[in-house]
Design a protein around this motif. Sequence first.
Motif, PDB file in Angstrom:
ATOM      1  N   ASP A  64      39.677  41.703  47.572  1.00 46.55           N
ATOM      2  CA  ASP A  64      40.331  42.032  48.827  1.00 46.55           C
ATOM      3  C   ASP A  64      41.638  41.259  48.963  1.00 46.55           C
ATOM      4  N   ARG A  65      42.423  41.637  49.924  1.00 46.79           N
ATOM      5  CA  ARG A  65      43.774  41.070  50.100  1.00 46.79           C
ATOM      6  C   ARG A  65      43.752  39.568  50.364  1.00 46.79           C
ATOM      7  N   TRP A  66      42.837  39.111  51.224  1.00 52.66           N
ATOM      8  CA  TRP A  66      42.769  37.687  51.562  1.00 52.66           C
ATOM      9  C   TRP A  66      42.380  36.854  50.351  1.00 52.66           C
ATOM     10  N   LYS A  67      41.454  37.345  49.558  1.00 57.15           N
ATOM     11  CA  LYS A  67      41.009  36.614  48.363  1.00 57.15           C
ATOM     12  C   LYS A  67      42.159  36.499  47.371  1.00 57.15           C
ATOM     13  N   SER A  68      42.936  37.561  47.248  1.00 55.55           N
ATOM     14  CA  SER A  68      44.083  37.555  46.357  1.00 55.55           C
ATOM     15  C   SER A  68      45.130  36.533  46.819  1.00 55.55           C
ATOM     16  N   LEU A  69      45.403  36.499  48.119  1.00 53.35           N
ATOM     17  CA  LEU A  69      46.343  35.520  48.666  1.00 53.35           C
ATOM     18  C   LEU A  69      45.836  34.098  48.468  1.00 53.35           C
ATOM     19  N   GLN A  70      44.546  33.912  48.714  1.00 54.53           N
ATOM     20  CA  GLN A  70      43.935  32.589  48.548  1.00 54.53           C
ATOM     21  C   GLN A  70      44.070  32.124  47.091  1.00 54.53           C
ATOM     22  N   ASN A  71      43.764  33.008  46.145  1.00 48.61           N
ATOM     23  CA  ASN A  71      43.862  32.643  44.732  1.00 48.61           C
ATOM     24  C   ASN A  71      45.304  32.349  44.327  1.00 48.61           C
ATOM     25  N   SER A  72      46.245  33.137  44.826  1.00 48.57           N
ATOM     26  CA  SER A  72      47.656  32.882  44.520  1.00 48.57           C
ATOM     27  C   SER A  72      48.097  31.525  45.048  1.00 48.57           C
ATOM     28  N   PHE A  73      47.687  31.223  46.282  1.00 48.76           N
ATOM     29  CA  PHE A  73      48.030  29.936  46.874  1.00 48.76           C
ATOM     30  C   PHE A  73      47.447  28.787  46.051  1.00 48.76           C
ATOM     31  N   LEU A  74      46.169  28.887  45.702  1.00 52.91           N
ATOM     32  CA  LEU A  74      45.516  27.805  44.971  1.00 52.91           C
ATOM     33  C   LEU A  74      46.062  27.674  43.549  1.00 52.91           C
ATOM     34  N   ASN A  75      46.458  28.773  42.943  1.00 53.30           N
ATOM     35  CA  ASN A  75      47.107  28.691  41.633  1.00 53.30           C
ATOM     36  C   ASN A  75      48.454  27.979  41.741  1.00 53.30           C
ATOM     37  N   GLY A  76      49.202  28.290  42.794  1.00 50.32           N
ATOM     38  CA  GLY A  76      50.468  27.599  43.030  1.00 50.32           C
ATOM     39  C   GLY A  76      50.267  26.113  43.268  1.00 50.32           C
ATOM     40  N   LEU A  77      49.215  25.782  44.006  1.00 51.45           N
ATOM     41  CA  LEU A  77      48.886  24.375  44.242  1.00 51.45           C
ATOM     42  C   LEU A  77      48.573  23.676  42.919  1.00 51.45           C
ATOM     43  N   GLY A  78      47.820  24.348  42.066  1.00 47.97           N
ATOM     44  CA  GLY A  78      47.508  23.782  40.753  1.00 47.97           C
ATOM     45  C   GLY A  78      48.760  23.511  39.935  1.00 47.97           C
ATOM     46  N   GLU A  79      49.744  24.416  40.039  1.00 51.84           N
ATOM     47  CA  GLU A  79      51.010  24.218  39.320  1.00 51.84           C
ATOM     48  C   GLU A  79      51.762  22.999  39.844  1.00 51.84           C
ATOM     49  N   LEU A  80      51.702  22.758  41.144  1.00 52.52           N
ATOM     50  CA  LEU A  80      52.338  21.562  41.701  1.00 52.52           C
ATOM     51  C   LEU A  80      51.694  20.301  41.133  1.00 52.52           C
ATOM     52  N   LEU A  81      50.376  20.311  41.022  1.00 53.17           N
ATOM     53  CA  LEU A  81      49.641  19.117  40.590  1.00 53.17           C
ATOM     54  C   LEU A  81      49.851  18.781  39.116  1.00 53.17           C
ATOM     55  N   VAL A  82      50.289  19.746  38.317  1.00 49.11           N
ATOM     56  CA  VAL A  82      50.520  19.469  36.892  1.00 49.11           C
ATOM     57  C   VAL A  82      52.005  19.392  36.553  1.00 49.11           C
ATOM     58  N   HIS A  83      52.852  19.475  37.554  1.00 50.55           N
ATOM     59  CA  HIS A  83      54.305  19.418  37.320  1.00 50.55           C
ATOM     60  C   HIS A  83      54.681  18.066  36.727  1.00 50.55           C
ATOM     61  N   THR A  84      55.783  18.031  36.000  1.00 51.42           N
ATOM     62  CA  THR A  84      56.214  16.769  35.379  1.00 51.42           C
ATOM     63  C   THR A  84      56.896  15.836  36.373  1.00 51.42           C
ATOM     64  N   ASP A  85      57.460  16.370  37.453  1.00 51.55           N
ATOM     65  CA  ASP A  85      58.149  15.557  38.457  1.00 51.55           C
ATOM     66  C   ASP A  85      57.130  14.960  39.429  1.00 51.55           C
ATOM     67  N   LEU A  86      57.145  13.646  39.553  1.00 49.72           N
ATOM     68  CA  LEU A  86      56.178  12.944  40.396  1.00 49.72           C
ATOM     69  C   LEU A  86      56.278  13.350  41.866  1.00 49.72           C
ATOM     70  N   LEU A  87      57.483  13.581  42.344  1.00 46.53           N
ATOM     71  CA  LEU A  87      57.670  13.988  43.735  1.00 46.53           C
ATOM     72  C   LEU A  87      57.017  15.350  44.000  1.00 46.53           C
ATOM     73  N   ILE A  88      57.147  16.263  43.059  1.00 48.11           N
ATOM     74  CA  ILE A  88      56.521  17.580  43.215  1.00 48.11           C
ATOM     75  C   ILE A  88      55.003  17.454  43.151  1.00 48.11           C
ATOM     76  N   LYS A  89      54.492  16.594  42.265  1.00 50.09           N
ATOM     77  CA  LYS A  89      53.047  16.342  42.219  1.00 50.09           C
ATOM     78  C   LYS A  89      52.565  15.798  43.559  1.00 50.09           C
ATOM     79  N   LYS A  90      53.358  14.915  44.169  1.00 49.32           N
ATOM     80  CA  LYS A  90      52.967  14.339  45.451  1.00 49.32           C
ATOM     81  C   LYS A  90      52.885  15.415  46.529  1.00 49.32           C
ATOM     82  N   VAL A  91      53.786  16.383  46.495  1.00 49.78           N
ATOM     83  CA  VAL A  91      53.710  17.503  47.434  1.00 49.78           C
ATOM     84  C   VAL A  91      52.378  18.225  47.246  1.00 49.78           C
ATOM     85  N   GLY A  92      51.970  18.433  46.000  1.00 51.90           N
ATOM     86  CA  GLY A  92      50.676  19.055  45.719  1.00 51.90           C
ATOM     87  C   GLY A  92      49.509  18.235  46.247  1.00 51.90           C
ATOM     88  N   VAL A  93      49.588  16.926  46.079  1.00 55.31           N
ATOM     89  CA  VAL A  93      48.535  16.042  46.597  1.00 55.31           C
ATOM     90  C   VAL A  93      48.505  16.097  48.122  1.00 55.31           C
TER      91      VAL A  93
END
Length: 117
Positions: free
Chosen positions: A1-30
């Motif tokens: 469904d649409r909400w599940k798709s949005l939720q997964n996209s958001f959480l995938n984006g969050l995961g990308e923030l947490l593995v970024h090489t820039d510490l400031l961007i990782k902190k945004v993810g945290v």
Amino acid sequence: DRWKSLQNSFLNGLGELLVHTDLLIKKVGVDISRALVSEFATSDKSSELNLPWEYHVSCFRSFEKLRLPQLFSKSLSLIHQIGPLDSEQKKDFCASCLDLITKILSWKFDHGNPLIA
């Protein structure tokens, strides 16, 4: 469904923030992760994000079962990877990670909780 798709996209984006090489961007993810844990840690009927209650409960169950353990593991990994605390930026990042870990360890896994009943 649409909400599940949005939720997964958001959480995938969050995961990308947490593995970024820039510490400031990782902190945004945290910091976003800390806000999510705070949002779903509540057992009362309020939602800081003003989600409909039924959707909040559904997200809570999924978050507790799937995402909370992942965030805990990732937070520990991030602290382990940081190395020497030789800058204020690293100290601030570690403080945010430790706050996230504390929030997760304070999670109430009470199955008598009306939120998950």
